[in-house]
Design a protein around this motif. Structure first.
Motif, mmCIF file in Angstrom:
data_model
loop_
_atom_site.group_PDB
_atom_site.id
_atom_site.type_symbol
_atom_site.label_atom_id
_atom_site.label_comp_id
_atom_site.label_asym_id
_atom_site.label_seq_id
_atom_site.Cartn_x
_atom_site.Cartn_y
_atom_site.Cartn_z
ATOM 1 N N ASP A 33 0.823 -1.217 0.000
ATOM 2 C CA ASP A 33 0.000 0.000 0.000
ATOM 3 C C ASP A 33 0.854 1.264 0.000
ATOM 4 O OD1 ASP A 33 -2.139 -1.695 0.084
ATOM 5 O OD2 ASP A 33 -2.747 -1.220 2.138
ATOM 6 N N LYS A 34 2.102 1.128 -0.463
ATOM 7 C CA LYS A 34 3.004 2.284 -0.502
ATOM 8 C C LYS A 34 3.604 2.442 -1.900
ATOM 9 C CE LYS A 34 4.233 1.965 4.400
ATOM 10 N NZ LYS A 34 3.393 3.102 4.782
ATOM 11 N N PHE A 35 3.952 3.679 -2.222
ATOM 12 C CA PHE A 35 4.538 4.000 -3.519
ATOM 13 C C PHE A 35 5.981 4.467 -3.351
ATOM 14 C CE2 PHE A 35 -0.017 4.961 -3.777
ATOM 15 C CZ PHE A 35 -0.394 4.191 -4.860
ATOM 16 N N ARG A 36 6.743 4.328 -4.420
ATOM 17 C CA ARG A 36 8.076 4.920 -4.478
ATOM 18 C C ARG A 36 8.104 5.883 -5.655
ATOM 19 N NH1 ARG A 36 13.800 2.122 -6.303
ATOM 20 N NH2 ARG A 36 15.048 4.030 -6.121
ATOM 21 N N LEU A 37 8.549 7.110 -5.389
ATOM 22 C CA LEU A 37 8.641 8.128 -6.433
ATOM 23 C C LEU A 37 10.094 8.556 -6.581
ATOM 24 C CD1 LEU A 37 5.673 8.378 -5.117
ATOM 25 C CD2 LEU A 37 5.626 10.629 -6.175
ATOM 26 N N ASN A 38 10.531 8.691 -7.808
ATOM 27 C CA ASN A 38 11.898 9.128 -8.075
ATOM 28 C C ASN A 38 11.867 10.175 -9.191
ATOM 29 O OD1 ASN A 38 14.729 9.266 -8.085
ATOM 30 N ND2 ASN A 38 14.860 7.715 -9.692
ATOM 31 N N ALA A 39 12.149 11.426 -8.825
ATOM 32 C CA ALA A 39 12.115 12.521 -9.796
ATOM 33 C C ALA A 39 13.520 12.855 -10.273
ATOM 34 C CB ALA A 39 11.464 13.745 -9.180
ATOM 35 N N GLN A 40 13.655 12.993 -11.575
ATOM 36 C CA GLN A 40 14.919 13.401 -12.188
ATOM 37 C C GLN A 40 14.626 14.539 -13.152
ATOM 38 O OE1 GLN A 40 16.914 10.080 -13.947
ATOM 39 N NE2 GLN A 40 17.265 9.048 -11.990
ATOM 40 N N ILE A 49 4.996 -0.576 -4.368
ATOM 41 C CA ILE A 49 5.912 -1.468 -3.666
ATOM 42 C C ILE A 49 5.200 -2.731 -3.182
ATOM 43 C CG2 ILE A 49 7.478 -1.700 -1.702
ATOM 44 C CD1 ILE A 49 7.855 1.356 -1.810
ATOM 45 N N TYR A 50 5.793 -3.874 -3.513
ATOM 46 C CA TYR A 50 5.345 -5.175 -3.011
ATOM 47 C C TYR A 50 6.422 -5.766 -2.115
ATOM 48 C CZ TYR A 50 1.253 -5.522 -6.070
ATOM 49 O OH TYR A 50 0.043 -5.327 -6.669
ATOM 50 N N GLU A 82 1.377 10.788 -0.759
ATOM 51 C CA GLU A 82 0.868 10.527 0.590
ATOM 52 C C GLU A 82 0.594 9.051 0.845
ATOM 53 O OE1 GLU A 82 -2.564 12.992 0.649
ATOM 54 O OE2 GLU A 82 -1.413 14.884 0.622
ATOM 55 N N ASN A 83 0.996 8.187 -0.107
ATOM 56 C CA ASN A 83 0.752 6.734 0.026
ATOM 57 C C ASN A 83 -0.725 6.438 0.284
ATOM 58 O OD1 ASN A 83 3.416 5.715 -0.374
ATOM 59 N ND2 ASN A 83 3.954 6.388 1.690
ATOM 60 N N ALA A 88 -3.567 2.805 -4.025
ATOM 61 C CA ALA A 88 -2.726 1.611 -4.116
ATOM 62 C C ALA A 88 -3.563 0.385 -4.461
ATOM 63 C CB ALA A 88 -1.987 1.392 -2.795
ATOM 64 N N TRP A 89 -4.753 0.283 -3.859
ATOM 65 C CA TRP A 89 -5.638 -0.849 -4.146
ATOM 66 C C TRP A 89 -6.126 -0.813 -5.587
ATOM 67 C CZ3 TRP A 89 -9.029 -3.912 -0.435
ATOM 68 C CH2 TRP A 89 -8.325 -4.197 0.736
ATOM 69 N N GLU A 90 -6.394 0.388 -6.109
ATOM 70 C CA GLU A 90 -6.831 0.499 -7.499
ATOM 71 C C GLU A 90 -5.776 -0.078 -8.438
ATOM 72 O OE1 GLU A 90 -8.174 4.383 -8.700
ATOM 73 O OE2 GLU A 90 -9.196 4.726 -6.783
ATOM 74 N N TYR A 91 -4.536 0.271 -8.196
ATOM 75 C CA TYR A 91 -3.449 -0.239 -9.036
ATOM 76 C C TYR A 91 -3.221 -1.735 -8.802
ATOM 77 C CZ TYR A 91 -2.100 4.499 -10.443
ATOM 78 O OH TYR A 91 -2.076 5.758 -10.980
#
Length: 213
Positions: A33-40, A49-50, A82-83, A88-91
């Motif tokens: 139920d969490k995301f990872r974001l990486n901006a460049q 994240i699993y 904001e996680n 997260a469930w939709e994805y």
């Protein structure tokens, strides 16, 4: 005017991923139920994240790759940052997301509850109109069959359900029910009350007919 009953599916968890862990002997991963974001610069990568169910080894499922930040709506970006668990469930339930990642879900791992008013079938049959109408609320799709919902909510045996299907007594969006039909949000199930009554009380009806002879 006939009544439209509501059958609502409440999922208890997201589906596990069928994926072999390279740190242990597990072959299942669960959504964190969490995301990872990486901006460049002006581009951004986003992953869901699993975690391995046994050792918590991480697997990142790609949601967005090298896209311009302005390509993501402000609302979605804030929810990702904001996680937001609902997002997260939709994805996690999204077939398209899994397809793009060449990932397979263990849909049988989804636990659920069907919420419905426990009204006696006799009472429903006695209501106005020729057909009983049921609206399906199912936010996420996970291969739940409509036939399973009908059996559960109307307390039908497999034999009785089969008789109703053979009698063309059950319709989904005005088309005869196919046993393989999966529950989808907004589905309308209609059941012919006369045929339902005949199937449910066939033995009693036959006995009464014999007694009258």
């Amino acid at each position: 005017m006939s009544i439209e009953y509501i059958w609502e599916v409440k999922t208890q968890n997201t589906p596990l991923l069928k994926k072999k862990c390279n740190h242990c002997d597990s072959n299942r991963f669960q959504c964190s139920d969490k995301f990872r974001l990486n901006a460049q610069k002006k581009n951004i990568d986003v992953w869901l994240i699993y975690r391995c169910v046994k050792c918590s080894n991480r697997y990142n499922m790609t949601l967005f790759s090298r896209i311009r930040t302005e390509s993501i709506s402000k609302d979605i970006f804030n929810r990702l940052s904001e996680n937001d668990a609902d997002l997260a469930w939709e994805y996690a339930f999204s077939f398209e997301t899994r397809r793009k990642n060449n990932a397979e879900a263990d849909l049988d791992s989804v636990e659920y509850e069907i919420q419905f008013d426990k009204i006696p079938v006799e009472e429903m049959i006695a209501s106005d109109g020729e057909m009983l109408s049921f609206k399906i609320r199912c936010l996420f799709e996970f291969n739940l069959r409509l036939s399973t919902m009908i059996r559960t909510c109307l307390s039908l045996s497999s034999g009785k359900l089969n008789q109703l299907i053979e009698a063309n007594a059950i319709f989904v969006h005005e088309k005869p029910l196919q046993k393989k039909h999966k529950a989808r949000n907004g589905d309308i199930v209609q059941i012919h009350k006369g045929k339902l009554k005949n199937v449910l009380y066939r033995e009693e009806i036959q006995t009464e007919a014999i007694l009258r002879e």
